[in-house]
Design a protein around this motif. Structure first.
Motif, short mmCIF file in Angstrom:
data_model
loop_
_atom_site.label_atom_id
_atom_site.label_comp_id
_atom_site.label_asym_id
_atom_site.label_seq_id
_atom_site.Cartn_x
_atom_site.Cartn_y
_atom_site.Cartn_z
N THR A 55 -2.21 -70.39 30.02
CA THR A 55 -3.27 -69.73 29.31
C THR A 55 -4.39 -69.16 30.43
N ILE A 120 -1.06 -74.56 14.32
CA ILE A 120 -1.83 -73.40 14.72
C ILE A 120 -2.64 -73.14 14.21
N ALA A 124 -6.44 -73.46 16.02
CA ALA A 124 -7.26 -72.57 15.54
C ALA A 124 -8.86 -72.90 15.68
N SER A 139 -10.89 -63.59 19.19
CA SER A 139 -9.39 -63.10 19.68
C SER A 139 -9.11 -62.40 20.71
N ALA A 142 -7.18 -66.37 21.51
CA ALA A 142 -6.02 -66.12 20.85
C ALA A 142 -4.62 -65.56 22.30
N ASP A 143 -4.79 -63.75 22.30
CA ASP A 143 -4.26 -63.13 22.82
C ASP A 143 -3.51 -63.94 24.14
N ALA A 146 -1.50 -66.92 23.82
CA ALA A 146 0.07 -66.51 22.51
C ALA A 146 0.83 -66.55 23.68
N ASP A 216 2.09 -56.94 26.46
CA ASP A 216 0.66 -57.05 26.51
C ASP A 216 0.23 -56.28 27.81
N GLY A 224 -6.84 -59.18 19.56
CA GLY A 224 -6.08 -60.63 18.55
C GLY A 224 -4.45 -59.70 18.15
N PHE A 227 -1.67 -62.25 19.71
CA PHE A 227 -1.59 -62.91 18.49
C PHE A 227 -0.78 -62.29 18.10
N TRP A 228 -1.12 -61.60 16.92
CA TRP A 228 -0.44 -61.06 16.17
C TRP A 228 0.98 -60.44 16.44
N TYR A 230 2.71 -62.01 18.02
CA TYR A 230 2.96 -63.62 18.81
C TYR A 230 3.58 -64.35 17.14
#
Length: 335
Positions: A55, A120, A124, A139, A142-143, A146, A216, A224, A227-228, A230
């Motif tokens: 990260t 999670i 979060a 967001s 989160a990206d 992920a 990505d 975000g 993340f979604w 993921y």
């Protein structure tokens, strides 16, 4: 004899056919004097450290501050561990509140048992608090986190292997998992091999993490959407793996609770990914709520002779990550 003999695969001769199997470690706990060293705890900690490292690299490439990232992690990790334990106890209550159960064992996290959905969700919440305190976009963080989450989950599954838990049904496949007689579920004969669901999820998560990083970089996803994705990738894998498992779990309309959770959360992930893609194209110009904020560069990095303070712009350009470079006038691929 002990199942773990320092080997990775073991051959078994059955009806003239050589089959292979995966041995389980003979122990998941070592003692340093009075101090127990548990493989499950080491797996969780190793996953957290690797996820934090990944990260950090991704966060800096997006123009963020590494100090901010660690502040957010300090909030997210404790929340995630607590949430994971709460979900595990709620979804598998018999060992703690059923007949012969011990309610105090609900606090024995070191013995295993963390539900990813609670981890999670609560993680979060902790991350959101950290983002608010540091002034960064939730967001965007989160990206960045992920892919690391998937790698952390993959490493954490090794703890289930050492604990000889959460395996699937019996199988004759050449990668069947050996289970010690004292860990066998009721009704199964000694020597029965089981689906190594820990290995299935480990490999699935690593492949999903690599795919996330590729998508990505290829499509410069933001707002975000990483993340979604993921969420979608993980729930698809968890769905079919959960259907293989035979450990006790709460049933809802004939299916394990985690099966329904995977379906519902996965559909929500697809919807959120599509909605965010229609609302926001590409990636954010800045990971900070204050778009004018800048990240100080390391001391001596690019400072002028006049002593002006060097800064690194918070706008994530291709210079931070060569794979993100887009030639001037060239359309970015869309996803």
């Amino acid at each position: 004899g002990p199942l773990w003999c320092g080997r990775v695969m073991t051959g078994v001769l059955a009806q003239g056919v050589v089959l292979a199997s995966i041995p389980s470690p003979s122990t998941g706990v070592w003692h340093l004097g009075p101090l127990p060293l548990r493989a499950y705890a080491f797996a969780i900690l190793a996953g957290i450290f690797v996820a934090a490292w990944m990260t950090g690299k991704r966060w800096e490439a997006r123009g963020g501050s590494i100090d901010d990232m660690y502040t957010i992690v300090y909030w997210a990790v404790p929340f995630g561990i607590i949430g994971g334990r709460i979900y595990h106890v709620i979804s598998s209550p018999d060992a703690y509140f059923g007949e012969g159960g011990d309610p105090l064992k609900a606090f024995a996290i070191w013995e295993g048992g963390l539900g990813i959905w609670g981890a999670i969700a609560f993680g979060a919440v902790g991350a959101y608090i950290g983002c608010r305190r540091t002034g960064v976009r939730f967001s965007s963080f989160a990206d960045a986190v992920a892919p690391g989450l998937l790698v952390a989950q993959a490493i954490g599954r090794l703890g289930n292997w050492f604990n000889q838990e959460l395996f699937g049904g019996p199988t004759t496949l050449p990668w069947g998992l050996e289970i010690s007689p004292d860990r066998l579920p009721a009704g199964y004969e000694v020597g029965t091999l089981f689906h190594p669901t820990f290995l299935y999820e480990l490999l699935w998560n690593l492949a999903a993490a690599a795919l996330l990083v590729f998508l990505d970089r290829r499509f410069r996803l933001g707002h975000g959407r990483v993340f979604w994705l993921y969420v979608v990738f993980y729930t698809v894998g968890r769905l079919w793996i959960e259907l293989l498992r035979i450990d006790p779990a709460e049933q809802v309309f004939g299916l394990r609770l985690n099966v329904w959770t995977s379906i519902l959360v996965g559909l929500a992930g697809v919807a959120a990914f599509v909605v965010q893609g229609r609302r926001h194209a590409g990636r954010e110009d800045s990971v900070f709520v204050d778009g004018d904020r800048q990240v100080p560069a390391p001391v001596g990095a690019g400072a002028s002779a006049a002593g002006d303070e060097a800064v690194v712009t918070d706008h994530p350009t291709g210079h931070d990550d060569p794979t993100d470079t887009v030639e001037e006038g060239q359309d970015q691929p869309k996803l």
